[in-house]
Design an enzyme around this catalytic site. Structure first.
Site: not given
Length: 615
Positions: A29-30, A69, A237-238
């Protein structure tokens, strides 16, 4: 005899299972690509991820289409661009159904015999039918499949999430010496302060912990003797999550790491050899069709993406791909519609409300100490010009040469030598937005009321209307003398959303459009659409008219739904944070407790608290 029959059954099951690859997604994540040494020499050394890269392909140009997200994951699970399907708002106030004729893609894998599991984050803006996963929970595991089943498994890792940077001053002070290093790669738009260096190094430490967790998962696959049967994707995820990344459409918010392993028996599905790097562009909209292609399943027509792996993909065609699109809309309580196109090393960004600076407050984002320090240093005048950009109104369009300006700080849109590139990319983005069609040209409250039962059909039914709204919004790109007569016509339109975008364009011109001040006073007080009234009052505020504050407070009081109130509060907050420094002392009284139990209630509360407590 029983032993022989059992052995034959197991052998047959293994053959059937081996006919199609297992597929695993390892999702962190992130984290933008720049945080990994695999992409940047100053990134974190991550031996397990780097080992995956040696056994597979590293994609140099992989992109999330959205920098947050739920919107990114909605794109992943559907293979569709979010502004077309109504999944572009984060946190969704109302979930929407998938496009007619399309299921969320694991459904197709299950129909083909795959065992599909997700451990465990979903965060989709879609309503979900029961056929998507065999199991999606903290207990979900590929190990629960039948003996002869291929599997698709998603393993989510939260250790790098934005929340990991919500440390406090005590943590900073106790560890600053060991984590505040000379030579730390602080982005040039951030202050090069001890806190900025500490935050960067702290986040690299989160990545090292991520790598350990990935290593543990891979050890389980090896223990189960599955590595040679399994295609493994690792990706973020980004982008994110230091300031000006997550939630923003810059490369820091969209450019993600992506590695895909190549098991020997499945090498015919790959347009490259282990250890190679792929220059061609791939986006999240392409991931669903890629997994289906690897599994030998046809691509549903409603998907927007196209496979980047599989027997139909050649290296030359993949290397030739050089375009990606990005979108940003609402993030929690912060609303800021922006679209982008990147072609090769040029990036074009269209900000539809450029008079609102990037800094516009978001409660969750500003839990990070570095955000707060950055804002304080701007207010005290301690930042240079590049570090101050975040706090100032933007240009309606920006053009960046990422070769010479990877951090997107030098806007070339007004440079005559780049005029041809600008016009081409402007036209290409406009064509894409109209072609979707992009539902965000209707305000979210209107979409909730009219479109969310079937967003895609609604967009197609209103495609010509959306195209006219795009053209109205794009009046802000014309020289004012050319735009003014067209704005005058649009402001008299019977279509409220054409008036809405005409006032937004007027605000983009600011005091240049002062001739519309009296018209704005009338519209802010008497237009029959409350959100048009808001945009007219916003124009007055951008022009420095003091009566805008009581007008907006009255418009907020007249709001009929929580989503409408939230959008009005966003304008008030942006005017508070920007150069106009508007104060709205009666905002809380105007809302009262009306929307407390509505989906937007908590976000409204965040906005009201901020307006009541921020100087």
């Amino acid at each position: 005899m029983k032993f022989l029959l059992l052995l034959l059954a197991l052998t047959t099951a293994n053959v059937r299972s081996a006919e199609r690859p297992n597929i695993v997604w390892l999702v962190s994540e992130d984290n933008a690509a720049r945080f990994l040494r695999l992409y940047d020499p100053k990134g974190a050394e991550l031996p397990h991820i780097e080992s995956l890269a040696k056994r597979g392909l590293t994609f140099d140009h992989a992109f999330s289409n959205a920098p947050v997200c739920s919107v990114a994951r909605s794109t992943l699970i559907s293979g569709c661009y979010a502004p077309r399907t109504g999944t572009q708002f984060h946190r969704r106030l109302v979930k929407v159904p998938p496009p007619v004729g399309l299921d969320l893609f694991p459904t197709y894998l299950r129909g083909a015999g795959y065992y599909c599991t997700n451990h465990s984050k979903e965060d989709y803006n879609y309503t979900k039918n029961q056929g998507v996963w065999d199991e999606s929970s903290r207990r979900a595991s590929y190990r629960n499949r039948k003996a002869d089943q291929p599997f698709f498994h998603v393993e989510n890792f939260t250790v790098t999430h934005e929340g990991s940077l919500h440390f406090n001053a005590k943590t900073f002070q106790s560890q600053r010496e060991q984590l505040t290093k000379e030579g730390t790669s602080v982005a040039p738009y951030l202050p090069d302060s001890p806190l900025a260096r500490f935050t960067h190094e702290w986040y690299l430490g989160r990545h090292r912990e991520l790598d350990k967790q990935i290593g543990k998962f891979l050890a389980g696959l090896e223990e189960d003797q599955l590595l040679e049967d399994t295609i493994i994707f690792y990706y973020g995820d980004h982008g994110g999550v230091l300031p000006r990344s997550k939630g923003y459409i810059y490369e820091s918010g969209l450019h993600v790491p992506l590695v895909v392993t190549i098991p020997e028996k499945w090498k015919h599905l790959f347009p490259g050899k282990p250890g190679e790097r792929i220059r061609g562009f791939v986006s999240f909209v392409d991931f669903a069709p890629t997994v289906l292609a690897l599994a030998g399943i046809g691509i549903p027509e409603p998907m927007d993406g196209r496979p980047f792996l599989g027997t139909s993909v050649t290296r030359s065609e993949l290397d030739a791909r050089n375009v990606t699109y990005g979108y940003a809309d609402r993030f929690d309580e912060k609303y800021d519609p922006v679209r982008s196109i990147r072609r090769g090393n040029f990036k074009y960004i269209r900000s539809y409300q450029p008079f609102n600076p990037d800094l516009a407050f978001n409660a969750y984002r500003y839990r990070q100490m570095l955000y707060r320090e950055w804002k304080d240093q701007f207010r005290s005048g301690d930042l240079n010009a590049r570090q101050s950009q975040f706090f100032q109104p933007r240009a309606a369009e920006a053009l960046y040469d990422l070769d010479s300006d990877p951090h997107e700080l030098v806007n070339l849109a007004a440079d005559p030598s780049f005029r041809s590139t600008l016009l081409t990319m402007r036209a290409d983005l406009r064509k894409w937005v109209k072609g979707l069609p992009d539902l965000s040209f209707y305000p979210e409250p209107a979409l909730i009321e009219s479109a969310w039962k079937n967003p895609v059909s609604y967009g197609l039914e209103h495609q010509s209307d959306i195209a006219e709204l795009v053209d109205t919004a794009d009046l802000s790109l014309l020289p004012y003398e050319e735009a003014a007569p067209k704005l005058r016509i649009a402001l008299q339109s019977e279509n409220p959303w054409k008036r809405y975008w005409a006032w937004t364009a007027c605000s983009s011109f600011g005091k240049q459009a002062a001739e519309f001040t009296e018209t704005a006073r009338t519209a802010a007080g008497s237009d029959d659409n409350n959100l048009v009234r808001m945009r007219a009052a916003e124009f007055l505020a951008v022009g420095g008219e003091e009566q805008a504050v009581p007008l907006l407070t009255g418009i907020l009081k007249d709001s009929s739904t929580g989503p409408e109130a939230l959008l009005i509060l966003n304008t008030m907050s942006a005017l508070h944070d920007g150069p106009h420094a508007c104060q709205f002392p009666k905002a809380k009284a105007a809302v009262g407790k009306r929307f407390r139990n509505q989906p937007a209630g908590s976000l409204i509360a965040d906005r009201l608290t901020y307006l009541a407590t921020s100087p």
